[in-house]
Structure formats: structure tokens, C-alpha cells
Design a protein around this motif. Structure first.
Motif, short mmCIF file in Angstrom:
data_model
loop_
_atom_site.label_atom_id
_atom_site.label_comp_id
_atom_site.label_asym_id
_atom_site.label_seq_id
_atom_site.Cartn_x
_atom_site.Cartn_y
_atom_site.Cartn_z
N ASP A 35 43.79 26.05 43.38
CA ASP A 35 43.47 24.88 42.57
C ASP A 35 44.78 24.37 42.01
OD1 ASP A 35 42.26 22.91 41.13
OD2 ASP A 35 41.46 24.24 39.58
N LEU A 36 45.36 23.40 42.67
CA LEU A 36 46.71 22.95 42.31
C LEU A 36 46.76 22.20 40.99
CD1 LEU A 36 47.83 21.83 45.87
CD2 LEU A 36 48.23 24.01 44.73
N ASP A 37 45.62 21.70 40.52
CA ASP A 37 45.60 20.94 39.27
C ASP A 37 45.51 21.84 38.05
OD1 ASP A 37 45.56 18.72 40.87
OD2 ASP A 37 43.38 18.52 40.83
N ALA A 38 45.17 23.11 38.23
CA ALA A 38 44.89 23.99 37.10
C ALA A 38 46.17 24.52 36.46
CB ALA A 38 44.02 25.15 37.55
N ASP A 39 46.10 24.74 35.16
CA ASP A 39 47.21 25.36 34.45
C ASP A 39 46.92 26.84 34.16
OD1 ASP A 39 45.20 24.71 32.72
OD2 ASP A 39 46.52 24.25 31.05
N HIS A 40 45.78 27.35 34.63
CA HIS A 40 45.43 28.76 34.49
C HIS A 40 44.44 29.13 35.59
CE1 HIS A 40 41.62 27.45 32.73
NE2 HIS A 40 42.34 26.65 31.96
N PHE A 41 44.29 30.41 35.83
CA PHE A 41 43.34 30.88 36.85
C PHE A 41 41.92 30.73 36.32
CE2 PHE A 41 43.69 34.50 34.10
CZ PHE A 41 42.44 35.09 34.15
N ARG A 42 40.96 30.73 37.24
CA ARG A 42 39.55 30.74 36.86
C ARG A 42 38.81 31.66 37.83
NH1 ARG A 42 37.60 24.73 36.27
NH2 ARG A 42 36.72 25.50 38.16
N PHE A 43 37.76 32.30 37.34
CA PHE A 43 37.03 33.24 38.19
C PHE A 43 35.54 33.20 37.89
CE2 PHE A 43 37.27 35.64 34.36
CZ PHE A 43 36.26 36.59 34.42
N ALA A 44 34.78 33.77 38.81
CA ALA A 44 33.33 33.91 38.65
C ALA A 44 32.94 35.29 39.17
CB ALA A 44 32.59 32.83 39.45
N LEU A 45 31.80 35.76 38.72
CA LEU A 45 31.26 37.05 39.17
C LEU A 45 29.95 36.82 39.89
CD1 LEU A 45 31.76 39.25 36.00
CD2 LEU A 45 32.88 39.53 38.18
N SER A 46 29.74 37.57 40.94
CA SER A 46 28.48 37.52 41.66
C SER A 46 28.00 38.95 41.85
CB SER A 46 28.69 36.86 43.02
OG SER A 46 27.50 36.91 43.77
N ILE A 47 26.81 39.20 41.35
CA ILE A 47 26.23 40.55 41.45
C ILE A 47 24.75 40.39 41.75
CG2 ILE A 47 25.96 40.67 38.94
CD1 ILE A 47 26.53 43.68 39.19
N GLY A 48 24.31 41.02 42.82
CA GLY A 48 22.94 40.85 43.28
C GLY A 48 21.94 41.77 42.61
N LYS A 49 20.67 41.50 42.84
CA LYS A 49 19.61 42.30 42.24
C LYS A 49 19.52 43.70 42.83
CE LYS A 49 16.46 38.84 40.51
NZ LYS A 49 15.08 38.37 40.49
N LYS A 50 20.09 43.91 44.00
CA LYS A 50 20.08 45.24 44.61
C LYS A 50 20.97 46.22 43.84
CE LYS A 50 18.95 43.91 49.30
NZ LYS A 50 19.36 43.95 50.70
N TYR A 51 21.84 45.71 42.99
CA TYR A 51 22.74 46.55 42.20
C TYR A 51 21.95 47.43 41.24
CZ TYR A 51 26.70 47.94 39.32
OH TYR A 51 27.64 48.66 38.64
N GLY A 52 20.93 46.87 40.63
CA GLY A 52 20.12 47.63 39.66
C GLY A 52 19.40 46.68 38.74
N ASN A 53 18.94 47.21 37.61
CA ASN A 53 18.21 46.36 36.67
C ASN A 53 19.19 45.49 35.87
OD1 ASN A 53 19.31 48.16 34.88
ND2 ASN A 53 17.37 49.04 34.21
N ALA A 54 18.66 44.63 35.04
CA ALA A 54 19.48 43.66 34.31
C ALA A 54 20.49 44.35 33.39
CB ALA A 54 18.59 42.72 33.51
N VAL A 55 20.11 45.46 32.81
CA VAL A 55 21.01 46.17 31.90
C VAL A 55 22.25 46.67 32.65
CG1 VAL A 55 21.21 48.16 30.38
CG2 VAL A 55 19.12 46.83 30.38
N SER A 56 22.05 47.27 33.81
CA SER A 56 23.19 47.78 34.57
C SER A 56 24.04 46.66 35.13
CB SER A 56 22.72 48.71 35.68
OG SER A 56 21.88 48.04 36.58
N ARG A 57 23.42 45.54 35.54
CA ARG A 57 24.20 44.39 36.03
C ARG A 57 25.04 43.79 34.91
NH1 ARG A 57 19.22 43.05 38.56
NH2 ARG A 57 18.90 41.35 37.10
#
Length: 116
Positions: A35-57
């Protein structure tokens, strides 16, 4: 971690996936784009339901956000990246998650300084 460092729009996340530039192992995958316009990095997280229940995710997301915030000083400023958490990562401790993510950050050249 401030919210300005997060990618929230699904169109931006889809754009990162569309570039198809990624590194991964059996626990995590990191998709990235520039992202050449950005002055800092940006990120997102993706975690599926197979990982576990909502508390563990939510615990996994908090841990990963903490790891990213600890190392935010040495990330390249113009990067967008999405961290995909795979179900096998549920068996890892905090230190193991940290070690594996740092290795992936170095492999994908998201970090500026490879010595850390």
C-alpha cells in the motif's frame, strides 16, 4: 494496538488475498500486498470456526494482536497483511505462536530488521 493499524473493509481484505503473495506453515499463513499511500502497516486476522469455540478464537486473536503490537516498530511501513490462523495452532503456547509468527514475518519480508 490502535485501530488505525487494522484492515476492516472486506474489499481491502479481498484485495490482499487477490494478490496471492503469501508464506505459510501448518499453523499460520500470511498474505501480503503493498500500500504505497500508507504511512504505517495495516493487518487483519482470519480465524475459522474449526479452530474452536468463540472463547478460544478470541484468546488467539488477542495473543496475535499483542505479538504484532510488540513488534510494530520493525514492520515495513507500506505493507498490508492478513494473518490466517489454522486449526492446528490451537495446540501451541503463547511463546510458540510468537516464535512461529516471527519466522513467518521474516520469511515474508514484512519486518525491516531480520536480526530480531
Amino acid at each position: 494496538m490502535k485501530k488505525r493499524y487494522r484492515i476492516k473493509k472486506s474489499s481491502e481484505i479481498d484485495a490482499v488475498f487477490k494478490v496471492r503473495k503469501f508464506k505459510g506453515d501448518s499453523y499460520f499463513a500470511i498474505y501480503q500486498s503493498d500500500d504505497l499511500d500508507a504511512d504505517h502497516f495495516r493487518f487483519a486476522l482470519s480465524i475459522g470456526k474449526k479452530y474452536g469455540n468463540a472463547v478460544s478464537r478470541n484468546l488467539a486473536k488477542r495473543r496475535i494482536r499483542m505479538i504484532v503490537s510488540e513488534h510494530s516498530v520493525i514492520f515495513i511501513k507500506s505493507k498490508l497483511f492478513v494473518i490466517v490462523v489454522k486449526p492446528l495452532a490451537q495446540s501451541l503456547s503463547y511463546q510458540e505462536i510468537k516464535d512461529k509468527l516471527i519466522v513467518l514475518f521474516k520469511k515474508s519480508k514484512i519486518m525491516e530488521n531480520a536480526n530480531e
